[in-house]
Design an enzyme around this catalytic site. Structure first.
Site, short mmCIF file in Angstrom:
data_model
loop_
_atom_site.label_atom_id
_atom_site.label_comp_id
_atom_site.label_asym_id
_atom_site.label_seq_id
_atom_site.Cartn_x
_atom_site.Cartn_y
_atom_site.Cartn_z
N ASP A 8 0.80 -1.22 0.00
CA ASP A 8 0.00 0.00 0.00
C ASP A 8 0.84 1.28 0.00
OD1 ASP A 8 -2.64 -0.88 -0.20
OD2 ASP A 8 -2.93 -1.10 1.97
N ARG A 55 -10.09 5.77 10.92
CA ARG A 55 -8.64 5.58 11.03
C ARG A 55 -8.00 6.49 12.06
NH1 ARG A 55 -6.55 2.91 6.27
NH2 ARG A 55 -8.18 1.44 5.72
N HIS A 112 -11.46 7.35 4.77
CA HIS A 112 -10.53 8.47 4.96
C HIS A 112 -11.23 9.74 4.48
CE1 HIS A 112 -6.44 6.12 4.67
NE2 HIS A 112 -6.58 6.58 5.90
N ARG A 138 0.05 -2.04 7.67
CA ARG A 138 0.73 -0.87 7.08
C ARG A 138 1.72 -0.21 8.04
NH1 ARG A 138 -2.69 3.28 3.57
NH2 ARG A 138 -0.58 3.57 2.77
N CYS A 185 -5.15 9.69 -3.14
CA CYS A 185 -4.45 8.76 -2.23
C CYS A 185 -3.00 8.54 -2.66
CB CYS A 185 -5.15 7.40 -2.23
SG CYS A 185 -6.82 7.42 -1.61
N1 ARG Z 1 -5.36 0.15 1.15
C1 ARG Z 1 -5.09 1.43 1.72
C2 ARG Z 1 -5.67 1.50 3.13
O1 ARG Z 1 -6.74 1.01 3.33
C3 ARG Z 1 -5.65 2.53 0.88
C4 ARG Z 1 -5.31 3.89 1.37
C5 ARG Z 1 -5.90 4.99 0.56
N2 ARG Z 1 -5.38 6.23 0.92
C6 ARG Z 1 -6.08 7.38 1.10
N3 ARG Z 1 -5.43 8.47 1.27
N4 ARG Z 1 -7.38 7.36 1.16
O2 ARG Z 1 -5.07 2.05 4.01
#
Ligand code: ARG
Length: 287
Positions: free
Chosen positions: A79, A150, A179, A104, A273
């Protein structure tokens, strides 16, 4: 007596300013885990297609006069292409990210090391969980902050103190828009576009008060990742599928520039992203 000419309301003339971005080529992109509703490890990923789309994104940003810095990707961290999550940079101050999911978390130190090699006034690693520009959008006199999936309010507090800017906390309620940058885009210091249903009623009320002239996107635009776009003040790099939003941007004097990163959608990300902006401070305390 001659009849009065029909009243015409002209869209303002928008001005682009050159930006400096951070991107990470998807050389190691794959979907091996699912940490958002868009990810399905059973669905095959065409990495060559992802890289080709990303190469076009990068070339498009450069062709519009912007500077692109690249962070090398790491094997096993699929990612990292979503460089928006690497941190926040405003006026020479940088805060590197601390990721919510263990899948991550190792990205944090990689991005931090990269920032440490940059010409920054100050760099700090986030103490609270904070996925960078995924949940924090610099909007001139303030930072808009997403909360709910998040990021926590204590992270908003940490960011407000470090950057010495108010953070307006906005609660996200739809897991597809986990996000802030999937549900809202800052077009310039006073204009935003967003998908209201992604926000709690309280957050909607705050947005309506702060941005009475905002562009409101519908669900079709939002699921196309149209709000996950990037503005330089005039050009808006945006998913070509967000046709309603694209029409509204045109009406308001912006110039939509369609960029297709649909292969990266399999990771739950779009144009924005993939991009962290290294912001200059647009207020009087220039840094
Ligand atoms: N697979 C990543 C996650 O879920 C995607 C992140 C996307 N980034 C963003 N800035 N929305 O963390």
């Amino acid at each position: 007596m001659t009849a009065a000419a029909p009243l015409r309301v002209h869209a303002p003339v928008r001005t682009a300013t050159p930006r400096r971005y951070v991107l990470c080529r998807p050389d190691h992109f794959e979907v091996t885990y699912a940490i958002n509703p868009w990810m399905d490890p059973a669905e095959p990923v065409d990495r060559a297609r992802a890289v080709a789309q990303w190469d076009i994104l990068r070339a498009t940003l450069e062709a519009h006069g912007h500077t692109v810095d690249t962070v090398p990707g790491e094997p096993g961290l699929p990612d990292m292409v979503f460089a928006a999550n690497s941190g926040i940079v405003i006026g020479g101050l940088a805060m590197s990210a601390r990721f919510h999911h263990p899948e991550r978390s190792a990205e944090g130190p990689h991005f931090h090391r990269w920032f440490a090699g940059r010409d920054l006034r100050e760099l700090r690693g986030a103490a609270e969980i904070n996925e960078g520009e995924g949940d924090f959008a610099y909007a001139g006199e303030r930072i808009l902050g997403g909360v709910g999936f998040r990021c926590s309010l204590s992270a908003h507090d940490e960011v407000a103190r470090y950057f010495d800017l108010p953070v307006v906390s906005l609660e996200l309620i739809d897991p597809r828009f986990y996000h802030l940058d999937t549900a809202l885009m800052v077009l310039d210091a006073t204009t935003v576009a967003y998908y209201p249903a992604a926000f709690s009623p309280a957050a909607r009320a705050v947005l309506a008060e702060l941005y009475p002239d905002a562009i409101l996107a519908d669900e079709a635009d939002a699921v196309s990742f149209g709000l996950n776009g990037l503005s330089d003040g005039r050009h808006v790099f945006v998913d070509p599928g967000a046709t309603g939003l694209i029409a509204q941007l045109r009406e308001r004097g912006f110039e939509p520039v369609p960029v297709d990163v649909s292969e990266l959608r399999k990771g739950g990300g779009g144009v924005k992203c993939c991009v962290l902006e290294q912001h200059t401070r647009r207020d009087t305390t220039a840094g």
